[in-house]
Design a protein around this motif. Structure first.
Motif, short mmCIF file in Angstrom:
data_model
loop_
_atom_site.label_atom_id
_atom_site.label_comp_id
_atom_site.label_asym_id
_atom_site.label_seq_id
_atom_site.Cartn_x
_atom_site.Cartn_y
_atom_site.Cartn_z
N PHE A 1 -37.97 -23.39 -114.56
CA PHE A 1 -38.94 -22.10 -115.60
C PHE A 1 -38.60 -20.16 -114.89
CE2 PHE A 1 -41.10 -26.55 -114.89
CZ PHE A 1 -40.92 -27.30 -116.02
N PRO A 2 -37.87 -20.20 -116.13
CA PRO A 2 -38.02 -18.26 -116.41
C PRO A 2 -38.74 -17.97 -116.10
CG PRO A 2 -36.60 -19.69 -118.82
CD PRO A 2 -37.52 -20.73 -117.36
N VAL A 3 -39.13 -17.09 -115.69
CA VAL A 3 -40.51 -15.96 -115.18
C VAL A 3 -40.25 -14.25 -115.27
CG1 VAL A 3 -42.80 -16.10 -114.30
CG2 VAL A 3 -41.99 -18.25 -114.34
N GLN A 4 -40.83 -13.94 -116.19
CA GLN A 4 -40.49 -12.53 -116.22
C GLN A 4 -41.31 -11.49 -115.11
OE1 GLN A 4 -40.14 -10.36 -119.11
NE2 GLN A 4 -38.19 -9.48 -118.49
N MET A 5 -40.87 -10.85 -113.78
CA MET A 5 -42.17 -9.94 -113.61
C MET A 5 -42.57 -8.90 -114.81
SD MET A 5 -44.06 -8.95 -111.04
CE MET A 5 -43.66 -10.20 -109.35
N PRO A 6 -43.78 -8.90 -114.96
CA PRO A 6 -43.94 -7.84 -115.84
C PRO A 6 -43.35 -5.91 -115.05
CG PRO A 6 -45.87 -8.67 -115.19
CD PRO A 6 -45.09 -9.17 -114.43
N SER A 7 -42.71 -6.00 -116.30
CA SER A 7 -41.98 -4.63 -116.57
C SER A 7 -42.97 -3.17 -115.77
CB SER A 7 -41.35 -4.14 -117.65
OG SER A 7 -42.22 -4.38 -118.46
N ASN A 8 -43.87 -2.95 -116.42
CA ASN A 8 -44.38 -2.07 -115.92
C ASN A 8 -45.38 -2.24 -114.73
OD1 ASN A 8 -46.56 -3.73 -116.57
ND2 ASN A 8 -48.20 -2.35 -117.78
N ILE A 9 -45.21 -2.92 -113.86
CA ILE A 9 -45.91 -3.30 -111.98
C ILE A 9 -45.41 -2.34 -111.22
CG2 ILE A 9 -44.94 -5.27 -111.55
CD1 ILE A 9 -46.57 -6.65 -110.53
N PRO A 10 -46.49 -2.09 -110.51
CA PRO A 10 -45.98 -1.06 -109.54
C PRO A 10 -45.51 -1.43 -108.59
CG PRO A 10 -48.21 -0.19 -110.30
CD PRO A 10 -47.57 -1.71 -110.21
N ASP A 11 -44.87 -1.07 -107.48
CA ASP A 11 -44.15 -1.17 -106.42
C ASP A 11 -45.32 -1.88 -105.30
OD1 ASP A 11 -41.20 -0.74 -107.47
OD2 ASP A 11 -41.39 1.02 -105.79
N GLY A 12 -44.71 -3.18 -104.56
CA GLY A 12 -45.50 -3.64 -103.56
C GLY A 12 -45.42 -5.00 -103.31
N GLN A 13 -46.45 -5.18 -102.55
CA GLN A 13 -46.08 -6.67 -101.64
C GLN A 13 -47.51 -7.28 -102.15
OE1 GLN A 13 -45.52 -7.32 -97.43
NE2 GLN A 13 -43.63 -6.12 -97.99
N TYR A 14 -47.32 -8.90 -103.33
CA TYR A 14 -48.30 -9.38 -103.75
C TYR A 14 -48.49 -10.63 -103.75
CZ TYR A 14 -47.95 -5.37 -107.41
OH TYR A 14 -47.90 -4.21 -107.53
N THR A 15 -49.44 -11.45 -103.97
CA THR A 15 -49.21 -13.11 -103.81
C THR A 15 -48.84 -13.40 -105.54
OG1 THR A 15 -50.51 -12.98 -102.08
CG2 THR A 15 -50.31 -15.10 -102.95
N PHE A 16 -48.22 -14.58 -104.98
CA PHE A 16 -47.23 -15.19 -106.69
C PHE A 16 -48.17 -16.74 -106.87
CE2 PHE A 16 -44.13 -18.83 -108.41
CZ PHE A 16 -44.89 -17.75 -109.67
N ALA A 17 -48.84 -16.87 -107.55
CA ALA A 17 -49.36 -17.89 -107.73
C ALA A 17 -48.96 -19.35 -108.93
CB ALA A 17 -50.62 -18.25 -107.63
N TRP A 18 -48.18 -20.51 -108.44
CA TRP A 18 -48.22 -22.10 -109.64
C TRP A 18 -49.35 -22.51 -109.30
CZ3 TRP A 18 -47.34 -26.83 -107.45
CH2 TRP A 18 -46.95 -27.56 -108.52
N THR A 19 -49.90 -22.69 -110.25
CA THR A 19 -50.97 -23.98 -111.02
C THR A 19 -50.27 -24.53 -112.13
OG1 THR A 19 -52.07 -21.89 -112.73
CG2 THR A 19 -52.98 -21.96 -110.31
N TRP A 20 -51.16 -25.85 -111.81
CA TRP A 20 -50.37 -26.68 -112.45
C TRP A 20 -52.10 -28.26 -112.93
CZ3 TRP A 20 -48.38 -31.40 -110.25
CH2 TRP A 20 -47.09 -32.79 -111.39
N LEU A 21 -52.07 -28.20 -114.21
CA LEU A 21 -53.56 -29.31 -114.42
C LEU A 21 -52.68 -30.56 -115.24
CD1 LEU A 21 -55.53 -26.86 -116.56
CD2 LEU A 21 -55.48 -27.82 -113.99
N ASN A 22 -51.84 -31.82 -114.21
CA ASN A 22 -51.25 -32.70 -114.55
C ASN A 22 -51.61 -33.22 -116.00
OD1 ASN A 22 -53.25 -33.57 -113.04
ND2 ASN A 22 -52.25 -35.28 -113.51
N LYS A 23 -50.60 -34.42 -116.94
CA LYS A 23 -51.29 -34.92 -117.97
C LYS A 23 -51.61 -35.85 -118.08
CE LYS A 23 -49.04 -35.73 -122.63
NZ LYS A 23 -47.67 -35.46 -123.32
N ILE A 24 -50.95 -36.73 -116.54
CA ILE A 24 -51.60 -38.31 -116.44
C ILE A 24 -51.83 -37.93 -115.08
CG2 ILE A 24 -49.46 -38.94 -118.89
CD1 ILE A 24 -48.22 -40.30 -117.29
N GLY A 25 -52.63 -39.31 -115.25
CA GLY A 25 -53.03 -39.99 -113.45
C GLY A 25 -54.54 -38.93 -113.61
N ASN A 26 -54.81 -38.99 -112.50
CA ASN A 26 -56.02 -38.36 -111.92
C ASN A 26 -55.88 -37.08 -112.19
OD1 ASN A 26 -57.14 -40.67 -110.33
ND2 ASN A 26 -56.09 -40.36 -108.41
#
Length: 401
Positions: free
Chosen positions: A123-148
Motif C-alpha cells: 500500500f503506497p503511503v506518502q510522508m507529509p510534504s511539510n513534516i520537518p526533519d527528525g526521527q519519528y515512530t511509524f505505526a500500522w494499525t488494523w481492524l480486521n473484517k472477519i473473525g474475532n
C-alpha cells in the motif's frame, strides 16, 4: 454453511498466520510476533526489546513508500491506519497522528484468508510534504473484517531527511491538523467493531483510500464509557513533542530490506537525545560580536562655555557643585585622560574638568577655590577674629560667654 466454514477456517488460520509489518522494518524485528494486541501490549506490542532498532528506515518528506506485510491470515481484509508520533519509545501517553487511512481491503482484498502462493498487498503511503526533519515512530494499525474482534499494531523507526532540525512548533504545524489514531477492540468486550464490516473511521483524514467493494460500516457495540475511553487512546495526552535526533547506535538499512534502495548507507549522528520542547535541533549559530559604534574624540573647540548645563558634558548628581563666579572657563585645549564620565577631575591646583567620554578639558576654578587631594576645596580658611559686636548681631550674646 459455506460462510460458516470460511469463518472457521479464518479462526483456525489466525492461530498461526496472523499479519505483521514487513516494511518499514519494525522495531524489535526478531522478537515481533504476528498476534493481535492485548490491553497490556498497547502501544506497539509491548515486550522485552520492543524498541530495539534493527534498521533505521529513511523516509523523506513528500516521499511515497510501499508498506508491506508478512502473513496469510488477512481475515477478509478490513481497515488500516498509518500514523506517526514524535516519541522514540511510545507509551500510552503518546499522541499518534494519522497520515493515511485505508477503509476496506487492507492488508488484502479477499473474502477470507490468503491461499498458498498469494501474498498480501502493498500500500503506497506518502510522508507529509511539510513534516520537518527528525526521527519519528511509524505505526500500522488494523481492524480486521472477519473473525474475532481484534486490534493489531506494529511500530517502526523512521528518519525524515537528515534527522535533525525540527522543533515542537514546526512539528505541531505539520501534524496537529491530522486526526488522532482510532483505537477499538482493545479489549473487544469493552468496545468492538461489527463482524463483516469494513470499519469506516469517523475521521480518516484527507489522505484516504476506500477499497473496491468495501462493506462500509461504523457500528460499535457496547457503545458506552468503554468506547468513549478506548477510541481516544490514540490521542494519548494530546501533546506532540519533538522528534529525536540521530544516534550513533542507529544502523544503516540491511541489503535484504526494501529500505536499502532508498536509505543512505549510514545515518549521520549528532549526539542523539530528545529535544527540549519548543527548542530547535538546528546547530547553534556562531556567536556574533555586536559592532561598537565609534565615538568621536572630543576636541578643544567642542567645549561649551557653560559646562554645568550643556549635554555634551553632563554633570553627575554625585559630583560636587563647582562655584560659579561668572567668569568664562579657560579653553586651553588640553585633554586630561579620565575614566568616569561626569566626574569632576582636578587638573593641577587651580583648574578642573568634567570627564566626558574619557577626556577632561581644563577650566579655571572660581576665586577662593583650589584642587587638593583630588577634590575641590576652599583655598583659604575664614578668620574667627571678628569684632564682638558683630558676633552679637549675628548669633546673640547668649552663644558666647
Amino acid at each position: 454453511m459455506l460462510s460458516q466454514a470460511a469463518f472457521l477456517l479464518a479462526l483456525a488460520a489466525s492461530a498461526t498466520a496472523h499479519m505483521k509489518l514487513d516494511y518499514p522494518v519494525p522495531y524489535g524485528n526478531s522478537t515481533l510476533n504476528n498476534s493481535p494486541l492485548e490491553v497490556a501490549d498497547f502501544p506497539c506490542k509491548q515486550r522485552p526489546g520492543v524498541y530495539d532498532i534493527t534498521v533505521m528506515n529513511q523516509w523523506n518528506a513528500g516521499e511515497t513508500k510501499d508498506i508491506s506485510f508478512i502473513g496469510s491470515a488477512v481475515h477478509g481484509g478490513g481497515s488500516c491506519q498509518f500514523s506517526l508520533t514524535t516519541d522514540p519509545q511510545p507509551s500510552e501517553k503518546s499522541q499518534w497522528k494519522v497520515i493515511h487511512s485505508i477503509v476496506g481491503g487492507c492488508p488484502a482484498n479477499v473474502e477470507g484468508n490468503l491461499v498458498e502462493g498469494q501474498q498480501p498487498g502493498t500500500f503506497p503511503v506518502q510522508m507529509p510534504s511539510n513534516i520537518p526533519d527528525g526521527q519519528y515512530t511509524f505505526a500500522w494499525t488494523w481492524l480486521n473484517k472477519i473473525g474475532n474482534r481484534e486490534f493489531y499494531m506494529n511500530c517502526a523507526p523512521v528518519q525524515v531527511g537528515s534527522g535533525s532540525g525540527a522543533s515542537t512548533q514546526s512539528v505541531a504545524a505539520a501534524l496537529s491538523p491530522l486526526p488522532d489514531m482510532f483505537v477499538v477492540n482493545l479489549p473487544s468486550a469493552s468496545c468492538q467493531t461489527t463482524h463483516g464490516q469494513d470499519f469506516d473511521y469517523p475521521d480518516p483524514g484527507q489522505s484516504l483510500v476506500r477499497g473496491v467493494g468495501a462493506n462500509l460500516g461504523h457500528d460499535l457495540s457496547n457503545d458506552g464509557p468503554g468506547c468513549g475511553i478506548m477510541t481516544k487512546l490514540g490521542a494519548g495526552n494530546g501533546q506532540l513533542g519533538t522528534p529525536t535526533q540521530p544516534t550513533a547506535s542507529a544502523q544503516p538499512p540491511s541489503s535484504e530490506s526494501p529500505a536499502a534502495t532508498s536509505a543512505p548507507a549510514a545515518i549521520p549522528s549528532n549526539g542523539g537525545g530528545v529535544f527540549a520542547p519548543g527548542a530547535s535541533s538546528a546547530a547553534a549559530a556562531e556567536p556574533t560580536t555586536t559592532p561598537t559604534i565609534p565615538v568621536a574624540e572630543p576636541t578643544a573647540t567642542a567645549v561649551p562655555s557653560q559646562p554645568s548645563s550643556t549635554p555634551e558634558q553632563p554633570v553627575s548628581s554625585a559630583a560636587p557643585q563647582i562655584p560659579d563666579n561668572g567668569t568664562t572657563p579657560s579653553h586651553g585645549g588640553d585633554c586630561t585622560p579620565c575614566t568616569s564620565d561626569g566626574a569632576v577631575v582636578c587638573i593641577g591646583t587651580s583648574q578642573f574638568g568634567l570627564c566626558n567620554r574619557g577626556c577632561a578639558v581644563a577650566q579655571d576654578l572660581a576665586a577662593g577655590m583650589m584642587c587638593s587631594g583630588g577634590a575641590v576645596v576652599a583655598s583659604t580658611k575664614r578668620s574667627f577674629k571678628f569684632p564682638r559686636a558683630h558676633l552679637h548681631r549675628r548669633h546673640g550674646s547668649s552663644h558666647f560667654v
